[in-house]
Write a protein that holds these residues in place. Structure first.
Motif, PDB file in Angstrom:
ATOM      1  N   HIS A  44       0.449  16.227  -2.901  1.00  0.00           N
ATOM      2  CA  HIS A  44       1.665  16.721  -2.244  1.00  0.00           C
ATOM      3  C   HIS A  44       1.909  16.001  -0.926  1.00  0.00           C
ATOM      4  N   ASN A  45       1.227  14.887  -0.728  1.00  0.00           N
ATOM      5  CA  ASN A  45       1.381  14.104   0.500  1.00  0.00           C
ATOM      6  C   ASN A  45       2.332  12.946   0.247  1.00  0.00           C
ATOM      7  N   LYS A  46       3.593  13.156   0.558  1.00  0.00           N
ATOM      8  CA  LYS A  46       4.586  12.109   0.296  1.00  0.00           C
ATOM      9  C   LYS A  46       4.414  10.911   1.220  1.00  0.00           C
ATOM     10  N   ASN A  47       3.560  11.022   2.235  1.00  0.00           N
ATOM     11  CA  ASN A  47       3.318   9.905   3.157  1.00  0.00           C
ATOM     12  C   ASN A  47       2.018   9.166   2.849  1.00  0.00           C
ATOM     13  N   ALA A  48       1.421   9.441   1.694  1.00  0.00           N
ATOM     14  CA  ALA A  48       0.162   8.803   1.327  1.00  0.00           C
ATOM     15  C   ALA A  48       0.321   7.288   1.252  1.00  0.00           C
ATOM     16  N   LYS A  49      -0.750   6.612   1.590  1.00  0.00           N
ATOM     17  CA  LYS A  49      -0.783   5.147   1.526  1.00  0.00           C
ATOM     18  C   LYS A  49      -1.890   4.780   0.546  1.00  0.00           C
ATOM     19  N   LEU A  50      -1.520   3.997  -0.475  1.00  0.00           N
ATOM     20  CA  LEU A  50      -2.488   3.611  -1.486  1.00  0.00           C
ATOM     21  C   LEU A  50      -3.010   2.204  -1.227  1.00  0.00           C
ATOM     22  N   PRO A  51      -4.309   2.004  -1.463  1.00  0.00           N
ATOM     23  CA  PRO A  51      -4.848   0.649  -1.307  1.00  0.00           C
ATOM     24  C   PRO A  51      -4.273  -0.274  -2.375  1.00  0.00           C
ATOM     25  N   MET A  52      -4.263  -1.558  -2.054  1.00  0.00           N
ATOM     26  CA  MET A  52      -3.711  -2.546  -2.980  1.00  0.00           C
ATOM     27  C   MET A  52      -4.386  -2.453  -4.346  1.00  0.00           C
ATOM     28  N   THR A  53      -5.674  -2.140  -4.382  1.00  0.00           N
ATOM     29  CA  THR A  53      -6.376  -2.033  -5.667  1.00  0.00           C
ATOM     30  C   THR A  53      -5.735  -0.988  -6.571  1.00  0.00           C
ATOM     31  N   LYS A  54      -5.224   0.075  -5.987  1.00  0.00           N
ATOM     32  CA  LYS A  54      -4.528   1.112  -6.772  1.00  0.00           C
ATOM     33  C   LYS A  54      -3.138   0.631  -7.185  1.00  0.00           C
ATOM     34  N   ILE A  55      -2.418  -0.008  -6.278  1.00  0.00           N
ATOM     35  CA  ILE A  55      -1.068  -0.502  -6.570  1.00  0.00           C
ATOM     36  C   ILE A  55      -1.128  -1.522  -7.714  1.00  0.00           C
ATOM     37  N   LEU A  56      -2.173  -2.333  -7.712  1.00  0.00           N
ATOM     38  CA  LEU A  56      -2.319  -3.362  -8.750  1.00  0.00           C
ATOM     39  C   LEU A  56      -2.669  -2.775 -10.116  1.00  0.00           C
ATOM     40  N   LEU A  57      -2.860  -1.462 -10.188  1.00  0.00           N
ATOM     41  CA  LEU A  57      -3.049  -0.804 -11.480  1.00  0.00           C
ATOM     42  C   LEU A  57      -1.721  -0.604 -12.204  1.00  0.00           C
ATOM     43  N   TYR A  58      -0.611  -0.737 -11.453  1.00  0.00           N
ATOM     44  CA  TYR A  58       0.707  -0.623 -12.067  1.00  0.00           C
ATOM     45  C   TYR A  58       0.800  -1.717 -13.138  1.00  0.00           C
ATOM     46  N   PRO A  59       1.117  -1.364 -14.378  1.00  0.00           N
ATOM     47  CA  PRO A  59       1.009  -2.323 -15.493  1.00  0.00           C
ATOM     48  C   PRO A  59       1.650  -3.688 -15.259  1.00  0.00           C
ATOM     49  N   GLN A  60       2.873  -3.728 -14.742  1.00  0.00           N
ATOM     50  CA  GLN A  60       3.542  -5.013 -14.553  1.00  0.00           C
ATOM     51  C   GLN A  60       2.924  -5.836 -13.419  1.00  0.00           C
ATOM     52  N   LEU A  61       2.297  -5.192 -12.464  1.00  0.00           N
ATOM     53  CA  LEU A  61       1.634  -5.923 -11.390  1.00  0.00           C
ATOM     54  C   LEU A  61       0.238  -6.380 -11.812  1.00  0.00           C
ATOM     55  N   ARG A  62      -0.405  -5.580 -12.647  1.00  0.00           N
ATOM     56  CA  ARG A  62      -1.754  -5.906 -13.103  1.00  0.00           C
ATOM     57  C   ARG A  62      -1.786  -7.252 -13.824  1.00  0.00           C
ATOM     58  N   VAL A  63      -0.733  -7.572 -14.563  1.00  0.00           N
ATOM     59  CA  VAL A  63      -0.698  -8.820 -15.336  1.00  0.00           C
ATOM     60  C   VAL A  63       0.054  -9.944 -14.612  1.00  0.00           C
ATOM     61  N   ASN A  64       0.568  -9.667 -13.444  1.00  0.00           N
ATOM     62  CA  ASN A  64       1.336 -10.658 -12.701  1.00  0.00           C
ATOM     63  C   ASN A  64       0.389 -11.518 -11.862  1.00  0.00           C
ATOM     64  N   PRO A  65       0.428 -12.835 -12.028  1.00  0.00           N
ATOM     65  CA  PRO A  65      -0.483 -13.681 -11.251  1.00  0.00           C
ATOM     66  C   PRO A  65      -0.212 -13.645  -9.740  1.00  0.00           C
ATOM     67  N   PHE A  66       0.900 -13.059  -9.340  1.00  0.00           N
ATOM     68  CA  PHE A  66       1.247 -12.951  -7.926  1.00  0.00           C
ATOM     69  C   PHE A  66       1.180 -11.505  -7.435  1.00  0.00           C
ATOM     70  N   GLY A  67       0.519 -10.623  -8.191  1.00  0.00           N
ATOM     71  CA  GLY A  67       0.454  -9.204  -7.844  1.00  0.00           C
ATOM     72  C   GLY A  67      -0.016  -8.954  -6.423  1.00  0.00           C
ATOM     73  N   ASP A  68      -1.086  -9.629  -6.020  1.00  0.00           N
ATOM     74  CA  ASP A  68      -1.602  -9.438  -4.665  1.00  0.00           C
ATOM     75  C   ASP A  68      -0.602  -9.908  -3.615  1.00  0.00           C
ATOM     76  N   ARG A  69       0.067 -11.023  -3.878  1.00  0.00           N
ATOM     77  CA  ARG A  69       1.074 -11.531  -2.943  1.00  0.00           C
ATOM     78  C   ARG A  69       2.245 -10.564  -2.843  1.00  0.00           C
ATOM     79  N   ILE A  70       2.648 -10.018  -3.968  1.00  0.00           N
ATOM     80  CA  ILE A  70       3.744  -9.043  -3.980  1.00  0.00           C
ATOM     81  C   ILE A  70       3.378  -7.859  -3.103  1.00  0.00           C
ATOM     82  N   CYS A  71       2.169  -7.341  -3.275  1.00  0.00           N
ATOM     83  CA  CYS A  71       1.726  -6.202  -2.461  1.00  0.00           C
ATOM     84  C   CYS A  71       1.725  -6.551  -0.976  1.00  0.00           C
ATOM     85  N   HIS A  72       1.235  -7.730  -0.625  1.00  0.00           N
ATOM     86  CA  HIS A  72       1.205  -8.125   0.787  1.00  0.00           C
ATOM     87  C   HIS A  72       2.609  -8.245   1.375  1.00  0.00           C
ATOM     88  N   ILE A  73       3.524  -8.802   0.609  1.00  0.00           N
ATOM     89  CA  ILE A  73       4.891  -8.992   1.110  1.00  0.00           C
ATOM     90  C   ILE A  73       5.595  -7.651   1.332  1.00  0.00           C
TER      91      ILE A  73
END
Length: 184
Positions: A44-73
């Motif tokens: 219920h924490n709408k202000n939560a911040k997820l680590p990049m490792t969790k964000i990269l679990l998103y299916p389209q980012l997991r297979v994207n060779p630029f997933g980490d760069r996308i997260c950083h940007i």
């Protein structure tokens, strides 16, 4: 859309709708997707911040060779970790509704590994390496490919692509907008 259905007020949803290429329904769906990456943390924490490792679990980012760069940007803290607003901004830019110039601006930033506002030889080599993955090209093939890119797009012959040159180069690509789209 009362409080029982959403963690967001009507005003917050309206703000998100005004600032993205999404409808309120799509924003709530994006929040469900964000929450599914770490339900224990978002809860219920709408202000939560997820680590990049969790964000990269998103299916389209997991297979994207630029997933980490996308997260950083898109990370407001520039470390790859994302709040829901960062995630929503990312998904909005990569939505089919986002205009091509917006996609181009973000693609350029993703590809500009050294952050010098130019796509130089090192950036182009990293792009090629990531795109080819385990199918590594020889150094000679990479140099030839980079030279072909520069011959085609480097209009001022300075050995790098400015954003304007990059934008003109991708303008010729029919598939660019599709390549830079991620479905919610």
């Amino acid at each position: 859309m009362g409080q029982s259905e959403s963690q967001f007020t009507e005003e917050e949803l309206q703000d998100y709708e005004d600032l993205t290429y999404f409808t309120k329904k799509e924003i709530l769906y994006a929040h469900q997707k964000f929450k599914s990456l770490a339900p224990e943390k978002v809860g219920h924490n709408k202000n939560a911040k997820l680590p990049m490792t969790k964000i990269l679990l998103y299916p389209q980012l997991r297979v994207n060779p630029f997933g980490d760069r996308i997260c950083h940007i898109f990370s407001s803290s520039h470390d790859g970790d994302c709040t829901f607003e960062d995630f929503l901004d990312m998904m909005s830019v990569f939505s089919e509704s986002a205009p091509k110039p917006v996609k181009a601006e973000h693609a350029f930033r993703i590809f500009d590994f050294d952050g010098d506002d130019m796509l130089g030889m090192t950036d182009l080599k990293q792009i090629i390496d990531r795109l080819t993955g385990t199918h590594h090209l020889s150094d000679n093939d990479i140099q030839h490919l980079i030279q072909n890119i520069l011959d085609e797009a480097d209009l001022d012959d300075d050995g790098a692509l400015s954003f304007a040159e990059f934008e003109l180069f991708i303008e010729k690509s029919q598939d660019f907008a599709k390549m830079f789209s991620i479905r919610l």
